[in-house]
Write an enzyme that holds these catalytic residues in place. Structure first.
Site, PDB file in Angstrom:
ATOM      1  N   ASP A   9      40.205 -20.968 -13.261  1.00  0.00           N
ATOM      2  CA  ASP A   9      40.320 -19.919 -12.416  1.00  0.00           C
ATOM      3  C   ASP A   9      41.614 -19.624 -12.016  1.00  0.00           C
ATOM      4  O   ASP A   9      42.442 -20.540 -11.615  1.00  0.00           O
ATOM      5  CB  ASP A   9      39.274 -20.273 -11.204  1.00  0.00           C
ATOM      6  CG  ASP A   9      39.295 -19.552 -10.089  1.00  0.00           C
ATOM      7  OD1 ASP A   9      40.081 -18.620  -9.896  1.00  0.00           O
ATOM      8  OD2 ASP A   9      38.507 -19.701  -9.191  1.00  0.00           O
ATOM      9  N   ASN A  23      45.258  -2.840  -9.418  1.00  0.00           N
ATOM     10  CA  ASN A  23      45.211  -1.448  -9.645  1.00  0.00           C
ATOM     11  C   ASN A  23      46.632  -0.851  -9.081  1.00  0.00           C
ATOM     12  O   ASN A  23      47.174  -1.401  -8.387  1.00  0.00           O
ATOM     13  CB  ASN A  23      43.795  -1.013  -8.920  1.00  0.00           C
ATOM     14  CG  ASN A  23      43.847  -0.942  -7.671  1.00  0.00           C
ATOM     15  OD1 ASN A  23      44.848  -0.689  -6.985  1.00  0.00           O
ATOM     16  ND2 ASN A  23      42.943  -1.828  -7.115  1.00  0.00           N
ATOM     17  N   GLY A  31      37.300  -7.980  -9.836  1.00  0.00           N
ATOM     18  CA  GLY A  31      37.655  -8.826 -11.031  1.00  0.00           C
ATOM     19  C   GLY A  31      38.829  -9.810 -10.455  1.00  0.00           C
ATOM     20  O   GLY A  31      38.890 -10.129  -9.352  1.00  0.00           O
ATOM     21  N   VAL A  32      39.798 -10.121 -11.311  1.00  0.00           N
ATOM     22  CA  VAL A  32      40.796 -10.806 -11.121  1.00  0.00           C
ATOM     23  C   VAL A  32      41.598 -10.218  -9.867  1.00  0.00           C
ATOM     24  O   VAL A  32      42.098 -11.170  -9.037  1.00  0.00           O
ATOM     25  CB  VAL A  32      41.930 -10.660 -12.242  1.00  0.00           C
ATOM     26  CG1 VAL A  32      43.248 -11.392 -11.786  1.00  0.00           C
ATOM     27  CG2 VAL A  32      41.222 -11.325 -13.585  1.00  0.00           C
ATOM     28  N   ASP A  33      41.862  -8.928  -9.774  1.00  0.00           N
ATOM     29  CA  ASP A  33      42.435  -8.690  -8.580  1.00  0.00           C
ATOM     30  C   ASP A  33      41.799  -8.870  -7.218  1.00  0.00           C
ATOM     31  O   ASP A  33      42.353  -9.476  -6.222  1.00  0.00           O
ATOM     32  CB  ASP A  33      42.654  -7.006  -8.613  1.00  0.00           C
ATOM     33  CG  ASP A  33      43.468  -6.369  -7.702  1.00  0.00           C
ATOM     34  OD1 ASP A  33      44.440  -7.012  -6.959  1.00  0.00           O
ATOM     35  OD2 ASP A  33      43.568  -5.095  -7.343  1.00  0.00           O
ATOM     36  N   SER A 121      43.861  -6.076 -18.827  1.00  0.00           N
ATOM     37  CA  SER A 121      43.262  -4.808 -19.350  1.00  0.00           C
ATOM     38  C   SER A 121      41.609  -5.291 -20.119  1.00  0.00           C
ATOM     39  O   SER A 121      41.141  -4.514 -20.652  1.00  0.00           O
ATOM     40  CB  SER A 121      44.085  -3.982 -20.166  1.00  0.00           C
ATOM     41  OG  SER A 121      44.934  -3.294 -19.387  1.00  0.00           O
ATOM     42  N   GLY A 123      38.086  -6.913 -20.219  1.00  0.00           N
ATOM     43  CA  GLY A 123      37.112  -6.558 -19.417  1.00  0.00           C
ATOM     44  C   GLY A 123      36.834  -5.291 -18.705  1.00  0.00           C
ATOM     45  O   GLY A 123      36.436  -4.344 -19.610  1.00  0.00           O
TER      46      GLY A 123
END
Length: 175
Positions: A9, A23, A31-33, A121, A123
């Site tokens: 994680d 973004n 997601g990750v963001d 990028s 996913g």
């Protein structure tokens, strides 16, 4: 200097800097963001808003990178980069490679020793994991070779599952 992959994680990784697959608006997302923004706490969003009000009024371009403090994360820094979205026709591998190279440029400016990357990028943005791994590994290795005096000693790709780990391990072996 080492380049490696691990399952984990990203919000729990102990590294000097973690890279956020952001973004262009820099104001959080999914997601990750979203995970990084949630774990870092509300001061991360405040720092991103300051960037939007000063140096990045139009947002962050695809392939570029910018840093903020990491606040409540175990890292010291979050390096935000915007990957190309294959679903929107953004299929230039050079733009994806730039995400990794610019993130390392920013990390070097911060004089960090360790950087942890997600599979930028892959996913939701639609890039095949094998392409992301190949481009990421090649770019990071090339960057390290071109910057032998940089402070960066440890680059890790932190992925969510065994399948992604296997893809990155194959890219590491191939290079």
């Amino acid at each position: 200097m080492s380049v490696s992959v691990e399952i984990g994680d990203l919000t729990h990784v102990e590294a000097d800097a973690v890279v956020n697959a952001a973004n262009s608006m820099l104001l959080g997302g999914g997601g990750v963001d979203g995970a990084i923004h949630a774990a870092a706490g509300p001061r991360l969003l405040e720092a991103c808003r300051r960037l939007r009000n000063t140096s990045h009024r139009d947002g962050l371009d695809i392939g570029d990178a910018v840093a903020t403090p990491a606040f409540d994360l175990p890292a010291s820094w979050v390096i935000h980069t915007v990957g190309p979205n294959l679903h929107r026709g953004q299929d230039d591998p050079a733009r994806l490679a730039s995400c990794f190279a610019r993130s390392l440029d920013v990390a070097a400016e911060l004089d960090v020793r360790s950087v942890a990357f997600p599979a930028v990028s892959a996913g939701a943005f639609g890039w095949p994991a094998a392409d992301v791994a190949r481009i990421a590994v090649a770019t990071c290795r090339s960057w390290l070779a071109e910057h032998p005096a940089a402070s960066i000693e440890d680059i890790r790709f932190v992925v969510l599952d065994e399948r992604a780990r296997d893809v990155f391990e194959a890219a590491l072996r191939a290079g």
